[in-house]
Design an enzyme around this catalytic site. Structure first.
Site, PDB file in Angstrom:
ATOM      1  N   GLY A   1       2.140   6.855  10.280  1.00  0.00           N
ATOM      2  CA  GLY A   1       3.218   5.910  10.583  1.00  0.00           C
ATOM      3  C   GLY A   1       3.144   5.383  12.005  1.00  0.00           C
TER       4      GLY A   1
ATOM      5  CE  LYS B   1       3.475  -1.941  -4.292  1.00  0.00           C
ATOM      6  NZ  LYS B   1       4.760  -1.264  -4.252  1.00  0.00           N
TER       7      LYS B   1
ATOM      8  N   GLY C   1      -3.129   5.988   7.255  1.00  0.00           N
ATOM      9  CA  GLY C   1      -3.090   6.285   5.827  1.00  0.00           C
ATOM     10  C   GLY C   1      -4.416   6.495   5.139  1.00  0.00           C
TER      11      GLY C   1
ATOM     12  NE  ARG D   1      -1.191  16.560  11.590  1.00  0.00           N
ATOM     13  CZ  ARG D   1      -0.340  16.165  10.650  1.00  0.00           C
ATOM     14  NH1 ARG D   1       0.563  17.007  10.192  1.00  0.00           N
ATOM     15  NH2 ARG D   1      -0.389  14.946  10.178  1.00  0.00           N
TER      16      ARG D   1
HETATM   17  P1  AMP Z   1      -2.079   1.618   1.017  1.00  0.00           P
HETATM   18  O1  AMP Z   1      -1.246   2.866   1.108  1.00  0.00           O
HETATM   19  O2  AMP Z   1      -1.285   0.366   0.923  1.00  0.00           O
HETATM   20  O3  AMP Z   1      -3.135   1.571   2.077  1.00  0.00           O
HETATM   21  O4  AMP Z   1      -2.801   1.691  -0.380  1.00  0.00           O
HETATM   22  C1  AMP Z   1      -3.718   2.690  -0.696  1.00  0.00           C
HETATM   23  C2  AMP Z   1      -3.828   2.775  -2.188  1.00  0.00           C
HETATM   24  O5  AMP Z   1      -4.235   1.521  -2.690  1.00  0.00           O
HETATM   25  C3  AMP Z   1      -4.844   3.767  -2.659  1.00  0.00           C
HETATM   26  O6  AMP Z   1      -4.186   4.797  -3.337  1.00  0.00           O
HETATM   27  C4  AMP Z   1      -5.728   2.980  -3.607  1.00  0.00           C
HETATM   28  O7  AMP Z   1      -6.016   3.640  -4.800  1.00  0.00           O
HETATM   29  C5  AMP Z   1      -4.887   1.766  -3.908  1.00  0.00           C
HETATM   30  N1  AMP Z   1      -5.729   0.612  -4.324  1.00  0.00           N
HETATM   31  C6  AMP Z   1      -6.749   0.069  -3.658  1.00  0.00           C
HETATM   32  N2  AMP Z   1      -7.311  -0.915  -4.361  1.00  0.00           N
HETATM   33  C7  AMP Z   1      -6.624  -0.997  -5.531  1.00  0.00           C
HETATM   34  C8  AMP Z   1      -6.739  -1.812  -6.686  1.00  0.00           C
HETATM   35  N3  AMP Z   1      -7.685  -2.748  -6.771  1.00  0.00           N
HETATM   36  N4  AMP Z   1      -5.878  -1.608  -7.690  1.00  0.00           N
HETATM   37  C9  AMP Z   1      -4.922  -0.668  -7.592  1.00  0.00           C
HETATM   38  N5  AMP Z   1      -4.754   0.137  -6.517  1.00  0.00           N
HETATM   39  C10 AMP Z   1      -5.603  -0.020  -5.494  1.00  0.00           C
END
Ligand code: AMP
Length: 394
Positions: free
Chosen positions: A376, A197, A353, A35
């Protein structure tokens, strides 16, 4: 919006909001200076243009004046990276701070103490912002990571500079990269969304459906779609409350002419761990007792062909549980395909992220057109929101 190139900094004192929120180890040494390096372009430009620089930043989330989170801890590293002996002010507002700032000569740099030692920073306090504004003659915002916050130093301060305010080189790059996808994207435009999610990506999905030709969905969010479409998901993660919404996305996409791409096959494990038994299933037929954690080989091929056919690519969210090396293959493969498409002339932006973390972990930074520095702030940009820190400069 003005950039640093619009100003003559000769005999001006730039007050620059930088993001020096760097990690420190137990000995209070900087463990990652990315950074600070990222801020160098703006600072060097202003110095070589005859100006001086007052740097303001936060470091961590101090409760009161925690010496562990003093910006004095990064002074040596900042001097080394910037190639000038950086001076320090142990407070960022008040008579002493102003005196030190006004004493600066052309070519000199002064780093102020942690802005978040004062609650007024987070509260966007107007009086605190006015005090900060007295430190410089031109305000430059180069901190994309906090541009989505209406804090004193990121947003409110700008009102005290009338026309003498602009974006720094780093913030300009971020804005240009986002515009290259969302405003001036060359078709076919592909958005790749992964992560855990659906519920956390709703606003992004809604916004992207207005802009892209293809939407590729991977990661844990896939199984909410599988379930909604009547498939068997075994023990895979699923947001049952969002199945209807998943169907709504598919129908909205159809209306808007956006093609949605799901995996064909997936790699599942017996338990949520790296060294568990593995098995490949068709997306719609994952057996009970198995949890899908990665894209399968047929999906990799399908995604590769799709990625190679697109001219603008946005990637947000991993394709699986990439933190487990045995379930990282789909994420690595998509990263490689984006790198190949980029080498053939596509524009690729990795933002927000865990996909950024994955790209760095697998050493693919140099294969992408742009990797965002702001989590963010990038997500809110993708949601189509105007960031207050950027709006304040117009
Ligand atoms: P996000 O912060 O919503 O982008 O989610 C990232 C996280 O999603 C990471 O820590 C991954 O390990 C998790 N992830 C991705 N695919 C899966 C899956 N099939 N089952 C559970 N967790 C997952």
């Amino acid at each position: 919006m003005q950039t640093i190139k619009n100003f003559n900094f000769n005999n001006e004192r730039a007050i620059i909001r930088v993001d020096f929120n760097v990690p420190l180890n137990d000995n209070l040494e900087v463990t990652d200076k990315t950074r600070i390096e990222a801020a160098k372009q703006t600072i060097s430009y202003i110095l070589s243009n005859g100006g001086s620089c007052v740097l303001i930043s936060h470091l961590g989330r101090p409760k009161g004046k925690d010496p562990k989170l003093s910006l004095a801890n990064i002074l040596e590293t900042a001097s080394m990276v910037l190639g000038v002996r950086v001076k320090f002010s142990s407070t960022c507002v008040g008579e002493e701070a102003e005196k030190k700032a006004k004493k600066l000569k052309a070519g000199e740099v002064l780093l102020m103490e942690n802005l978040r030692y004062h609650n007024e920073e987070l509260n966007g306090d107007e009086n605190f912002s006015r005090q900060l504004s007295k430190l410089g003659t031109i305000y430059v915002n180069d901190a994309f990571g906090t541009a989505h916050r209406a804090h004193a130093s990121t947003t409110i301060i700008a009102k005290f500079f009338k026309n003498k305010k602009c974006v720094g080189a780093l913030l300009e790059k971020e804005i240009n990269a986002i515009d290259k996808v969302l405003k001036n994207g060359v078709s076919p435009i592909l958005a790749i969304l992964g992560g855990a999610k659906v519920s956390s990506k709703i606003t992004i999905i809604e916004s992207l459906l207005e802009k892209v030709d293809h939407l590729m969905i991977g990661g844990g969010m896939v199984y909410t779609f599988t379930k909604a479409l009547g498939g068997e998901i075994g023990n895979s993660i699923c947001e049952h409350d969002y199945c209807d919404y998943a169907l709504e996305i598919l129908s909205k996409a159809k209306q808007k002419g956006v093609t949605v791409h799901l995996p064909i096959d997936v790699v599942a494990g017996k338990s949520f761990s790296n060294n568990t038994d593995k098995k490949v299933f068709d997306l719609m037929n994952i057996l009970d007792g198995w949890e899908a954690m990665d894209a399968g080989p047929k999906s990799e091929k399908k995604f590769h062909d799709l990625i190679m056919s697109c001219k603008t690519i946005l990637w947000n969210g991993p394709m699986g549980v990439f933190e487990f090396s045995n379930f990282a293959k789909g994420t690595i493969s998509v990263g490689k395909s984006i790198g190949d498409a980029t080498a053939k002339g596509a524009f690729s932006l990795v933002g927000g992220g865990d996909s950024v973390a994955a790209v760095k972990q697998f050493g693919m930074e140099n294969n992408m057109s742009y990797i965002s520095t702001g989590g963010g702030a990038m997500l809110e940009s993708l949601e189509g929101k105007k960031l207050p820190g950027i709006a304040a400069l117009s």
